[in-house]
Scaffold this motif. Structure first.
Motif, PDB file in Angstrom:
ATOM      1  N   VAL B 287       4.122  -0.076  -5.529  1.00 39.84           N
ATOM      2  CA  VAL B 287       3.503   0.887  -4.600  1.00 39.84           C
ATOM      3  C   VAL B 287       3.238   2.122  -5.629  1.00 39.84           C
ATOM      4  CG1 VAL B 287       4.320   0.400  -2.444  1.00 39.84           C
ATOM      5  CG2 VAL B 287       5.416   1.976  -3.782  1.00 39.84           C
ATOM      6  N   TRP B 288       2.281   2.961  -5.358  1.00 35.43           N
ATOM      7  CA  TRP B 288       2.155   4.193  -6.185  1.00 35.43           C
ATOM      8  C   TRP B 288       2.568   5.493  -5.495  1.00 35.43           C
ATOM      9  CZ3 TRP B 288       1.051   1.322 -10.176  1.00 35.43           C
ATOM     10  CH2 TRP B 288       0.194   0.441 -10.183  1.00 35.43           C
ATOM     11  N   ARG B 289       3.047   6.178  -6.261  1.00 34.09           N
ATOM     12  CA  ARG B 289       3.355   7.669  -5.657  1.00 34.09           C
ATOM     13  C   ARG B 289       2.852   8.664  -6.582  1.00 34.09           C
ATOM     14  NH1 ARG B 289       6.962   6.338  -1.491  1.00 34.09           N
ATOM     15  NH2 ARG B 289       8.391   4.645  -1.839  1.00 34.09           N
ATOM     16  N   PRO B 290       2.552   9.838  -6.000  1.00 36.59           N
ATOM     17  CA  PRO B 290       1.820  10.927  -6.743  1.00 36.59           C
ATOM     18  C   PRO B 290       3.135  11.269  -7.733  1.00 36.59           C
ATOM     19  CG  PRO B 290       1.658  11.444  -4.693  1.00 36.59           C
ATOM     20  CD  PRO B 290       2.490  10.240  -4.656  1.00 36.59           C
ATOM     21  N   ALA B 291       2.581  11.588  -9.163  1.00 38.72           N
ATOM     22  CA  ALA B 291       3.555  11.784 -10.187  1.00 38.72           C
ATOM     23  C   ALA B 291       4.519  12.636  -9.943  1.00 38.72           C
ATOM     24  CB  ALA B 291       2.699  11.876 -11.537  1.00 38.72           C
ATOM     25  N   GLU B 292       4.107  13.763  -9.575  1.00 33.88           N
ATOM     26  CA  GLU B 292       4.983  14.862  -9.295  1.00 33.88           C
ATOM     27  C   GLU B 292       6.131  14.465  -8.214  1.00 33.88           C
ATOM     28  OE1 GLU B 292       1.827  15.016  -8.390  1.00 33.88           O
ATOM     29  OE2 GLU B 292       1.338  16.010  -6.673  1.00 33.88           O
ATOM     30  N   LEU B 293       5.955  13.401  -7.524  1.00 33.75           N
ATOM     31  CA  LEU B 293       7.016  13.031  -6.511  1.00 33.75           C
ATOM     32  C   LEU B 293       8.263  12.761  -7.102  1.00 33.75           C
ATOM     33  CD1 LEU B 293       5.353  11.472  -3.760  1.00 33.75           C
ATOM     34  CD2 LEU B 293       5.754  13.561  -3.844  1.00 33.75           C
ATOM     35  N   VAL B 294       9.452  13.070  -6.388  1.00 28.72           N
ATOM     36  CA  VAL B 294      10.588  12.544  -6.750  1.00 28.72           C
ATOM     37  C   VAL B 294      11.131  11.628  -5.572  1.00 28.72           C
ATOM     38  CG1 VAL B 294      13.289  13.277  -7.020  1.00 28.72           C
ATOM     39  CG2 VAL B 294      11.338  14.710  -7.512  1.00 28.72           C
ATOM     40  N   VAL B 295      11.373  10.237  -6.115  1.00 33.09           N
ATOM     41  CA  VAL B 295      11.525   9.226  -5.200  1.00 33.09           C
ATOM     42  C   VAL B 295      13.111   9.141  -4.626  1.00 33.09           C
ATOM     43  CG1 VAL B 295      11.431   6.846  -4.970  1.00 33.09           C
ATOM     44  CG2 VAL B 295       9.671   8.109  -6.028  1.00 33.09           C
ATOM     45  N   LEU B 296      13.329   9.211  -3.577  1.00 31.88           N
ATOM     46  CA  LEU B 296      14.782   9.126  -3.046  1.00 31.88           C
ATOM     47  C   LEU B 296      15.101   7.640  -3.296  1.00 31.88           C
ATOM     48  CD1 LEU B 296      13.764  11.718  -1.713  1.00 31.88           C
ATOM     49  CD2 LEU B 296      15.156  11.026   0.098  1.00 31.88           C
ATOM     50  N   PRO B 297      16.406   7.183  -3.585  1.00 30.66           N
ATOM     51  CA  PRO B 297      17.018   5.966  -3.503  1.00 30.66           C
ATOM     52  C   PRO B 297      16.788   5.366  -2.031  1.00 30.66           C
ATOM     53  CG  PRO B 297      18.580   7.391  -3.925  1.00 30.66           C
ATOM     54  CD  PRO B 297      17.375   8.379  -3.741  1.00 30.66           C
ATOM     55  N   PRO B 298      16.670   4.040  -1.943  1.00 33.24           N
ATOM     56  CA  PRO B 298      16.538   3.545  -0.379  1.00 33.24           C
ATOM     57  C   PRO B 298      17.893   3.607   0.187  1.00 33.24           C
ATOM     58  CG  PRO B 298      15.880   1.932  -2.228  1.00 33.24           C
ATOM     59  CD  PRO B 298      16.115   3.178  -2.942  1.00 33.24           C
ATOM     60  N   TRP B 299      17.808   3.730   1.405  1.00 31.80           N
ATOM     61  CA  TRP B 299      19.212   3.407   2.279  1.00 31.80           C
ATOM     62  C   TRP B 299      18.940   2.413   3.236  1.00 31.80           C
ATOM     63  CZ3 TRP B 299      20.341   6.535   7.037  1.00 31.80           C
ATOM     64  CH2 TRP B 299      21.578   6.163   7.437  1.00 31.80           C
ATOM     65  N   GLU B 300      19.776   1.447   3.375  1.00 30.35           N
ATOM     66  CA  GLU B 300      19.937   0.405   4.240  1.00 30.35           C
ATOM     67  C   GLU B 300      20.980   0.415   5.172  1.00 30.35           C
ATOM     68  OE1 GLU B 300      19.953  -3.642   2.648  1.00 30.35           O
ATOM     69  OE2 GLU B 300      17.904  -3.572   2.006  1.00 30.35           O
ATOM     70  N   LEU B 301      20.696   0.447   6.562  1.00 25.87           N
ATOM     71  CA  LEU B 301      21.511   0.545   7.506  1.00 25.87           C
ATOM     72  C   LEU B 301      21.638  -0.638   8.377  1.00 25.87           C
ATOM     73  CD1 LEU B 301      23.464   2.350   9.372  1.00 25.87           C
ATOM     74  CD2 LEU B 301      21.475   3.023  10.566  1.00 25.87           C
ATOM     75  N   ALA B 302      22.655  -1.387   8.480  1.00 23.64           N
ATOM     76  CA  ALA B 302      22.563  -2.418   9.507  1.00 23.64           C
ATOM     77  C   ALA B 302      22.987  -2.302  10.746  1.00 23.64           C
ATOM     78  CB  ALA B 302      23.828  -3.703   9.023  1.00 23.64           C
ATOM     79  N   PHE B 380      15.535   2.898   4.837  1.00 23.23           N
ATOM     80  CA  PHE B 380      14.824   4.166   4.881  1.00 23.23           C
ATOM     81  C   PHE B 380      14.411   4.387   3.446  1.00 23.23           C
ATOM     82  CE2 PHE B 380      17.533   4.842   8.647  1.00 23.23           C
ATOM     83  CZ  PHE B 380      16.533   5.671   9.335  1.00 23.23           C
ATOM     84  N   SER B 381      13.098   4.839   3.064  1.00 22.47           N
ATOM     85  CA  SER B 381      12.846   5.236   1.916  1.00 22.47           C
ATOM     86  C   SER B 381      12.039   6.496   1.780  1.00 22.47           C
ATOM     87  CB  SER B 381      11.761   4.225   1.308  1.00 22.47           C
ATOM     88  OG  SER B 381      10.930   4.053   2.278  1.00 22.47           O
ATOM     89  N   GLY B 382      12.181   7.343   0.794  1.00 24.09           N
ATOM     90  CA  GLY B 382      11.363   8.891   0.970  1.00 24.09           C
ATOM     91  C   GLY B 382      11.124   9.297  -0.468  1.00 24.09           C
TER      92      GLY B 382
END
Lengths: 375, 409
Positions: B287-302, B380-382
């Motif tokens: 996927v693409w994200r705007p270059a100025e974005l900071v990507v959060l590490p994903p979090w998996e919840l069972a 979760f992703s952000g």
């Protein structure tokens, strides 16, 4: 040389609807019979059948149902609506090569009441796996990518797309066979229609239709002795561009171009000896409005990026049957039937003059085109 | 007698804000600890400073298992009663937007006042025909507004026909000539086919080099940087397992090839040809994200039954569909499911886990999609731009929540 070797001697169609209420095979049979009647020929005369690879009716099933005898030529062309004029080219090749004498081209589909091409339900193959999972899963979305770049490259606006559909609906309004007979629209209607895939609105997308069209091809010489005046195939061409994909040729230097149609155009003019200035009317494949503009440019009616002026000034009558936006979506085959009527002088919206008629097939895929004339 | 739904809505809206109703208990540490434990939030700031997690605000004024008395002045209750009578007996929360002026302190007693702002329907939804009811609430402490919320529920009549079969997102077909690319996606690398003979870079890949003819495909790893060449905003028809609109961009990678991917973390109206993007990976796709974005590490919840039930209780939501499987099935669900207060809390926790204990949350705005059941894995992703963090929570097959968390500068 195949130019002027063969002619379309008969055309037939079912009604165009949203729910035919009968099988695609039955639609095919009705259209083929009508085309043979139109030509003054019998099912026993048929020795060749051609259709689209996307058509679900086997040639042998159609032959059985109409009561044809032995066949000597069976052929299919791929790439969706890009096949429309190429099936006629196949018939011309067979007739000119002495393989068959009477070849019927047909396309029958319940595209609205049956499998709808616009739904995001197709399973991807290897090529489509670069696009479908990412959200480009409908023809409209795939075309929108090209349309967006076209707007950017040439400073066109979505109103320029809208003028294509307004013109089509104006013609459809006076064509009794058109689904949108009696229902013209304005540019404001286009502006108010909902987004499908920006920059395409609902009214930039052709209809979904049930119906069938068939065409009878035989030698030009024989056609002159049949019931109807022949529509002589002055040129018939197929074309695929370099680095060609199905609806997603995004990896060429220029995205907002249709080099496959350019390849078709060069052959059409060379075979026929005609040029764009000779053309009386053009029936251009209009599944999505932006490709009408781009085809005009590739066919040489105007320069790159200039088609919007040609459309706005109405310099060339385009799709006088209302096109697939206004008449019906029979995968381009109804456009060929309209070109034949224009040549015969029997169209609902007859364009005056005796110049040749150009017709094209589905765009964004390997495509095809024809030039038809009375002689 | 026969007041229409619209007339009832007008009457209830015209009544304006309900009188402030105080919480049963003051803000207290035991309830905070239960909430933190159920949500799994280890942020130490709440106990250290004696404040409540902001996403708990609604918890304090929940009515509890056995409400003292029916509150006919509450506009959501009044409107719900009208819709119950009209046959729209089921309810599901769809949207929640909360703004926090400050965190609540232990010992404070909040009061809530609500007003009805919109009733829209009848609408055909995936659940059945129903009405969307929107209310706005204000929480205050001694007359000082501390938080606000816009809350939307769907009151519906479950459709007799089973909901349309759950649609799975379209997955790529992987073949011998393309497996390297998808293995790269799994490994977090954006791979471009490179000819082992002439070095030509190419996408999409294939078995042969169109330039030199060699049958020696290798690959290079892209930097992930590129610019938008063109884009599409897909609205209709619905894409399987996705929520429209979806922005899809054709990107010129710095290495000189083009590639298609979903563009995330940007509003459709803000996309521009030429804008810089960076590659990321989500749901097994590039996927693409705007270059100025900071990507959060994903979090998996069972998500287990315990997660669903403990969070429902810790948010003081005693509706049976959140703890009683038989009741949930009877009401047309497949199992118990997470309540919206919990989803709000999980979104807040995901962002504060990333932003750190000193971050102050000013607001959480979420929209619910598919319900989240026990045995789902919620991922979760952000991505953050300035003080705005866009968050998405997906199960394997569908989007459960999308929303935005606003942080104090």
């Amino acid at each position: 040389m195949i130019a002027r070797a063969a002619a379309i001697a008969g055309i037939g169609a079912t009604e165009f609807s949203k729910d035919s209420g009968r099988s695609e095979l039955r639609l095919a049979v009705e259209a083929v019979r009508a085309a043979l009647d139109d030509a003054g020929l019998q099912p026993r005369d048929v020795d060749g059948l051609v259709t689209f690879t996307m058509d679900d009716n086997a040639e042998i099933a159609v032959a059985r149902e109409i009561g044809a005898g032995e066949l000597t030529f069976l052929s299919r062309i791929g790439y969706g609506g890009g096949a429309a004029c190429a099936v006629v080219q196949q018939a011309v090749l067979a007739v000119a090569g002495g393989i068959a004498e009477t070849v019927v081209c047909y396309r029958a589909l319940n595209e609205r009441s049956g499998r709808r091409f616009g739904q995001a339900t197709m399973a991807p193959g290897i090529d489509a796996s670069w696009h479908y999972p990412m959200g480009l899963a409908t023809p409209a979305a795939m075309v929108a990518m090209v349309a967006q770049r076209y707007l950017h490259d040439f400073g066109a606006t979505t109103d320029d797309f809208g003028r294509v559909t307004v013109a089509a609906r104006r013609y459809a309004a006076t064509n009794p066979a058109a689904w949108f007979h009696g229902r013209p629209i304005t540019l404001d209607d286009h502006r108010a229609s909902r987004w499908i895939a920006e920059p395409l609105r609902l009214l930039d997308c052709c209809q979904e239709s049930d119906g069938a069209v068939a065409l009878v091809v035989t030698s030009a010489e024989r056609a002159r002795d049949l019931r109807r005046p022949p529509a002589v195939v002055c040129a018939a061409a197929q074309g695929s561009g370099s680095d060609q994909f199905v609806m997603t040729s995004y990896y060429r230097d220029e995205v907002a171009a249709l080099p496959e149609m350019g390849a078709v155009a060069r052959q059409l003019w060379r075979q026929s000896g005609f040029g764009p200035a000779d053309v009386r009317t053009a029936v251009l494949y209009d599944h999505f409005t932006p490709y009408v503009l781009m085809q005009l440019e590739e066919l040489g009616f105007c320069g790159r990026g200039e088609a919007r002026h040609l459309i706005a000034e109405e310099r060339l009558p385009i799709n006088p049957n209302g096109g697939q936006l206004g008449e019906a979506y029979i995968h381009g085959m109804n456009g060929i039937a309209e070109a034949v009527r224009q040549v015969r002088g029997t169209a609902a919206n007859q364009v005056p003059g005796d110049g040749p008629v150009l017709v094209t097939a589905g765009t964004g895929v390997p495509t095809s085109g024809l030039i038809l004339s009375a002689a | 007698m026969s007041e229409t739904i619209e007339e009832a809505a007008e009457r209830i809206a015209a009544a304006g804000a309900s009188p402030a109703r105080p919480a049963r208990d003051p803000v207290n540490r035991p309830a905070i600890r239960d909430w933190l434990a159920a949500i799994g939030d280890r942020n130490p700031v709440y106990e250290r400073d004696g404040v409540a997690p902001p996403a708990m605000v609604q918890v304090w004024t929940m009515r509890g298992l056995r409400p003292d008395q029916e509150d006919e002045l509450d506009p959501l209750r009044a409107m719900s009663a009208v819709l119950d009578d009209a046959g729209y007996g089921s309810v599901v929360a769809t949207d929640c937007g909360q703004t926090y002026h400050r965190y609540l302190r232990e010992g404070e007693t909040v009061a809530v006042s609500s007003r009805l702002t919109a009733v829209a329907g009848p609408k055909r939804t995936a659940l059945g025909e129903g009405w969307f009811v929107t209310t706005e609430s204000t929480w205050s402490v001694d007359g000082e507004p501390v938080a606000e919320m816009r809350f939307r529920v769907l009151k519906y009549r479950p459709s007799a026909t089973p909901a349309t079969p759950k649609s799975e997102p379209i997955r790529p077909v992987i073949g011998p000539d393309t497996a390297f690319f998808w293995a790269g996606v799994e490994a977090g690398e954006l791979r471009i086919q490179r000819c082992g003979e002439c070095g030509n870079l190419r996408h999409p890949p294939g078995p042969a080099c169109p330039r030199c003819g060699a049958l020696k495909p290798e690959y290079a790893v892209a930097s992930g940087a590129g610019r938008i060449h063109s884009f599409v905003v897909h609205h209709h028809p619905p894409l399987p397992g996705r929520r429209s609109p979806v922005v899809v961009a054709l990107v010129d990678l710095d290495e000189g090839v083009r590639m298609v991917g979903e563009l995330r973390g940007v509003r459709p109206g803000e996309v521009r040809i030429g804008a810089e993007v960076r590659a990321d990976f989500a749901d097994g796709l590039p996927v693409w994200r705007p270059a100025e974005l900071v990507v959060l590490p994903p979090w998996e919840l069972a998500v287990t039954p315990t997660v669903v039930i403990s969070t429902a209780l810790a948010t003081r939501d005693f509706q049976d569909v959140h703890h009683d499987r038989d009741a949930a099935v009877r009401r047309g669900g497949k199992d118990i499911f997470l309540n919206i207060l919990t989803t709000t809390g999980l979104v807040q926790r995901y962002v504060t886990d990333w932003a750190g204990p000193e971050a102050t949350v000013r607001g959480v705005e979420i929209r619910l999609g598919a319900p989240c059941h026990p045995y789902d894995t919620l991922t979760f992703s952000g991505s953050a731009r300035g003080g705005e963090v866009a968050v998405t929570g997906r199960t394997r097959t569908a989007e459960h929540v999308s929303g935005t968390v606003r942080l104090a500068p």
